[in-house]
Design an enzyme around this catalytic site. Sequence first.
Site, short mmCIF file in Angstrom:
data_model
loop_
_atom_site.label_atom_id
_atom_site.label_comp_id
_atom_site.label_asym_id
_atom_site.label_seq_id
_atom_site.Cartn_x
_atom_site.Cartn_y
_atom_site.Cartn_z
N ARG A 26 -30.24 18.99 32.27
CA ARG A 26 -31.58 18.38 32.37
C ARG A 26 -31.96 18.07 33.81
O ARG A 26 -33.14 18.06 34.16
CB ARG A 26 -31.64 17.12 31.50
CG ARG A 26 -31.76 17.48 30.00
CD ARG A 26 -31.26 16.35 29.14
NE ARG A 26 -31.49 16.52 27.71
CZ ARG A 26 -30.72 17.28 26.90
NH1 ARG A 26 -29.69 17.94 27.39
NH2 ARG A 26 -31.00 17.37 25.61
N ASP A 314 -20.80 16.76 18.78
CA ASP A 314 -19.84 17.63 19.49
C ASP A 314 -18.39 17.12 19.36
O ASP A 314 -17.46 17.82 19.76
CB ASP A 314 -20.22 17.74 20.97
CG ASP A 314 -21.53 18.50 21.14
OD1 ASP A 314 -21.89 19.30 20.24
OD2 ASP A 314 -22.21 18.30 22.17
N ARG A 345 -17.99 25.70 13.34
CA ARG A 345 -16.91 24.74 13.64
C ARG A 345 -16.27 24.14 12.38
O ARG A 345 -15.15 23.65 12.46
CB ARG A 345 -17.43 23.62 14.57
CG ARG A 345 -17.60 24.11 15.99
CD ARG A 345 -17.93 23.02 16.97
NE ARG A 345 -18.05 23.58 18.31
CZ ARG A 345 -18.80 23.08 19.28
NH1 ARG A 345 -19.50 21.99 19.07
NH2 ARG A 345 -18.83 23.66 20.46
C1 S3P Z 1 -27.22 19.20 23.25
C2 S3P Z 1 -27.53 18.85 21.96
C3 S3P Z 1 -26.64 19.12 20.82
C4 S3P Z 1 -25.22 19.40 21.24
C5 S3P Z 1 -25.16 20.35 22.41
C6 S3P Z 1 -25.92 19.82 23.60
C7 S3P Z 1 -28.19 18.93 24.32
O1 S3P Z 1 -27.16 20.22 20.10
O2 S3P Z 1 -24.49 19.91 20.15
O3 S3P Z 1 -23.80 20.55 22.78
O4 S3P Z 1 -27.82 18.94 25.51
O5 S3P Z 1 -29.36 18.67 24.00
P1 S3P Z 1 -28.32 20.04 19.01
O6 S3P Z 1 -29.41 19.37 19.68
O7 S3P Z 1 -28.69 21.42 18.55
O8 S3P Z 1 -27.67 19.27 17.90
#
Ligand code: S3P
Length: 427
Positions: A26, A314, A345
């Site tokens: 981000r 995660d 997973r």
């Molecule tokens: C993330 C959001 C999650 C996470 C990914 C990183 C992010 O995914 O599993 O490793 O940086 O916004 P989802 O938003 O699809 O659940």
Amino acid sequence: MDKTIKPIERLHGQIDLPGDKSISHRVVFIGGISGGNTSASNFLTAEDSLRTVSAFRDMGIDIEIKDKNIMIAGKGLKGLRKPDKELYLGNSGTTMRILPGILAGQNFEATLTGDESLSKRPMDRIIEPLRKMGVDIHSKNEKGFPPLVIKGGIIKPVEYATRVASAQVKSCILFAGLYAKNVTSVTEPFISRDHTERMLKFCGAKISRKHLTVSIEGKAELDGKKFFIPGDISAAAFFIAGACILEGSDITIRNIGLNATRTGFLDAIIKMGADVSIKKRTENPPEPYGDIRVRFRKLKSIVVEEKDIPLLIDEVPVLAVLASLAEGRTVIKGTGELRVKETDRIFSITENLKRMGVDIRAEDGNLIINGRKKRFAKAALNSFKDHRTAMSAAVAALYADGDCRIKDIECINTSFPEFFDILDYLK
Ligand code: S3P
């Protein structure tokens, strides 16, 4: 490449960890479209976050990385230039799902491609809301998987309710909302990580939350800012889990992100009886962080509810490792989203833990694990080319009754190239 892991006695010592992966991505998304320079320390230089960096470089943004410091010369909301080739995003689902929100507001067409795993991940969840906003976006196959082709243009604001709680989908819509007139809002079924909201606010966007709805006002230019990226709680989880299963362990992990939308794993293990203490907590915007100390203590089973899954999404693979050694039966509910991560997973966790002798099964979207009273059985394990499956298997192997070999370990570089060096340091 395969790797053999030998059981060890305990983990002890103090460590710092690389920056949070979600926040690192981000910083680049926001820095690239802000009106000035953005810098951040403790940037994660792993494969995934570097995919976002190279995509922005390919769109004309100057980005300098020295050690773990990153400097991004933003060119404003609409300052990206048409890339002269397809943007290859490797394994990075975060880039594939969030970048289209930014491309929606540019004046060119771009094609986003990914590796084999990313090319099988659902993108309809961002295609649908972006089309509602008037964006010309399509998948190059009938299944809604990458490659994606996006042509930016004029965007309409939208009020959108997502089917799944996903920070990636929410962030994509919020970024697109920056380019629309008036207010765009997203409502999720359960709260997901809120880094985008915090960081956009920090950089001057007009963004607010009411319960499960986040709203953003369009057309506000973003300010370049200076960030400190806290250590990644998702990376910390592997060492925390190690300390929870190896008797006599005592570790401290400094400056780790403590955003409440990310600390579901800590909340879960505290309920399981883990010995966790937090020190030096700072709440300065945009992100809270502090030091986490974990000492060994025997754990008991818990029930994780569906609403809490996004807060530890995660960490489910490594939580399953802990549940396998906890006293009693653990149920992790509402795990459907785990099926569409870097690998399935639910399959990868159950397969590896079954090979290690664990009584584990997936049923109706729930994961049910009966804790065992002895060490894991030594086994041949598989990463299924997924970084978090690989690191979870490595942690379990530390408490096996013999050496375990893990197949295809190099996928760890996706998020945590220093994983084994830090593990060696803690032994
Ligand atoms: C993330 C959001 C999650 C996470 C990914 C990183 C992010 O995914 O599993 O490793 O940086 O916004 P989802 O938003 O699809 O659940």
